[in-house]
Design an enzyme around this catalytic site. Sequence first.
Site, PDB file in Angstrom:
ATOM      1  N   ASN A 160       0.951  -1.146   0.176  1.00 32.53           N
ATOM      2  CA  ASN A 160       0.126  -0.096  -0.140  1.00 32.53           C
ATOM      3  C   ASN A 160       0.846   1.334  -0.049  1.00 32.53           C
ATOM      4  OD1 ASN A 160      -2.290  -1.550   0.493  1.00 32.53           O
ATOM      5  ND2 ASN A 160      -2.429  -1.268   2.584  1.00 32.53           N
TER       6      ASN A 160
ATOM      7  N   LYS B 159       0.700  -4.951   5.001  1.00 32.98           N
ATOM      8  CA  LYS B 159       1.327  -5.853   5.863  1.00 32.98           C
ATOM      9  C   LYS B 159       2.259  -6.747   4.923  1.00 32.98           C
ATOM     10  CE  LYS B 159      -2.183  -6.220   9.242  1.00 32.98           C
ATOM     11  NZ  LYS B 159      -1.232  -5.801  10.467  1.00 32.98           N
ATOM     12  N   GLY B 160       1.874  -7.166   3.851  1.00 29.36           N
ATOM     13  CA  GLY B 160       3.069  -7.795   3.049  1.00 29.36           C
ATOM     14  C   GLY B 160       4.195  -7.055   2.775  1.00 29.36           C
TER      15      GLY B 160
ATOM     16  N   GLU C 270      -4.481  -9.777   3.818  1.00 33.89           N
ATOM     17  CA  GLU C 270      -4.960  -8.555   3.258  1.00 33.89           C
ATOM     18  C   GLU C 270      -4.874  -8.914   1.613  1.00 33.89           C
ATOM     19  OE1 GLU C 270      -3.689  -4.820   5.904  1.00 33.89           O
ATOM     20  OE2 GLU C 270      -2.198  -5.419   4.347  1.00 33.89           O
TER      21      GLU C 270
ATOM     22  N   GLY D  71       1.836  -7.587  22.453  1.00 32.64           N
ATOM     23  CA  GLY D  71       2.313  -6.381  22.616  1.00 32.64           C
ATOM     24  C   GLY D  71       3.519  -5.924  23.642  1.00 32.64           C
TER      25      GLY D  71
ATOM     26  N   GLY E 183       4.014  -5.110  14.528  1.00 28.01           N
ATOM     27  CA  GLY E 183       3.673  -6.754  14.325  1.00 28.01           C
ATOM     28  C   GLY E 183       4.269  -7.199  12.966  1.00 28.01           C
ATOM     29  N   ASP E 184       4.253  -6.082  12.047  1.00 28.42           N
ATOM     30  CA  ASP E 184       4.923  -6.702  10.723  1.00 28.42           C
ATOM     31  C   ASP E 184       6.403  -6.855  10.874  1.00 28.42           C
ATOM     32  OD1 ASP E 184       2.500  -6.477   9.585  1.00 28.42           O
ATOM     33  OD2 ASP E 184       2.431  -4.540   8.870  1.00 28.42           O
TER      34      ASP E 184
END
Length: 292
Positions: free
Chosen positions: A10, A39-40, A134, A211, A240-241
């Site tokens: 994105n 995310k990817g 996604e 977290g 997280g990614d």
Amino acid sequence: MTVTVFGSVNADLTFPVPELPAPGHTVLGGAWRAVPGGKGANQAVAAARDGAPVRFIGAVGRDPMAAIALSALRNAGVDLSAVLETEAPTGAACICVDAEGRNQIAVSPGANALARAAQVPPLAPGTILLMQMETPPGEIAALIRRARGEGARPILNLAPAGPMEPEVLRALHLLITNEHEAAWLAARLGCAATAGALHAALGIAVAVTLGERGAEAATGSAQWRVEAIPARVADTTGAGDCWCGVLAAALSRGAPLDAAMRRAAAAASIAVSHPGAADSMPSAAETDALLK
């Protein structure tokens, strides 16, 4: 060993705001930035910056946003030869980040909905194949099955949480969730939202990120907890990614899961201290220094 990432890419429009907007509430913030994300792509950049050879497979549009979306991947030396150009707009996200580093995100998938498993070249035995949620679930499921048949090691980050048949999940080498995604999945499997309970329900290795409380994992032979490393938080977007990408890179070099989790925790603690998503991913040298 190459890490292959099938996932989203994105252009992220990031807005710093004093507080996250509530429904019907307009918040005036600082100067916005257009930066790479998805995310990817974030996970591929994290793995590449940690030293792994990385191949990314996804889809973008033929528009100016594509250059923004792919920029961090190019800068990190990721192989983009299998990225598909489409007539759909490049995926985009609107991200509000408050003064405490918390975020609120809306995503328009755009071309990511056109990514196909058939784009992925043959996978060598032992290859780490990293995926998220996604891109179309049917394509992910087909790729998981194919990866197993080719002797690769498919890893799914169930983010954002979405339907995936239990039989497909059972074909994974590793499932990664955060605590909210774990709760979502556990409710559908009828078990507790812990790594141990999800492992027992699915029969595969499971890691759950928690977290600031670290992460836990369960496999057929062991369960363990890895503590988070304290950090000055500037922006949690992409943390997280970062964890997933660095974990994949470490596993591709032969690290055991517990050691890979410790490295991922160190990298994520560096990532949250910088603004942005893909741009905040640390180098291998930065992570090495923190671990020492």
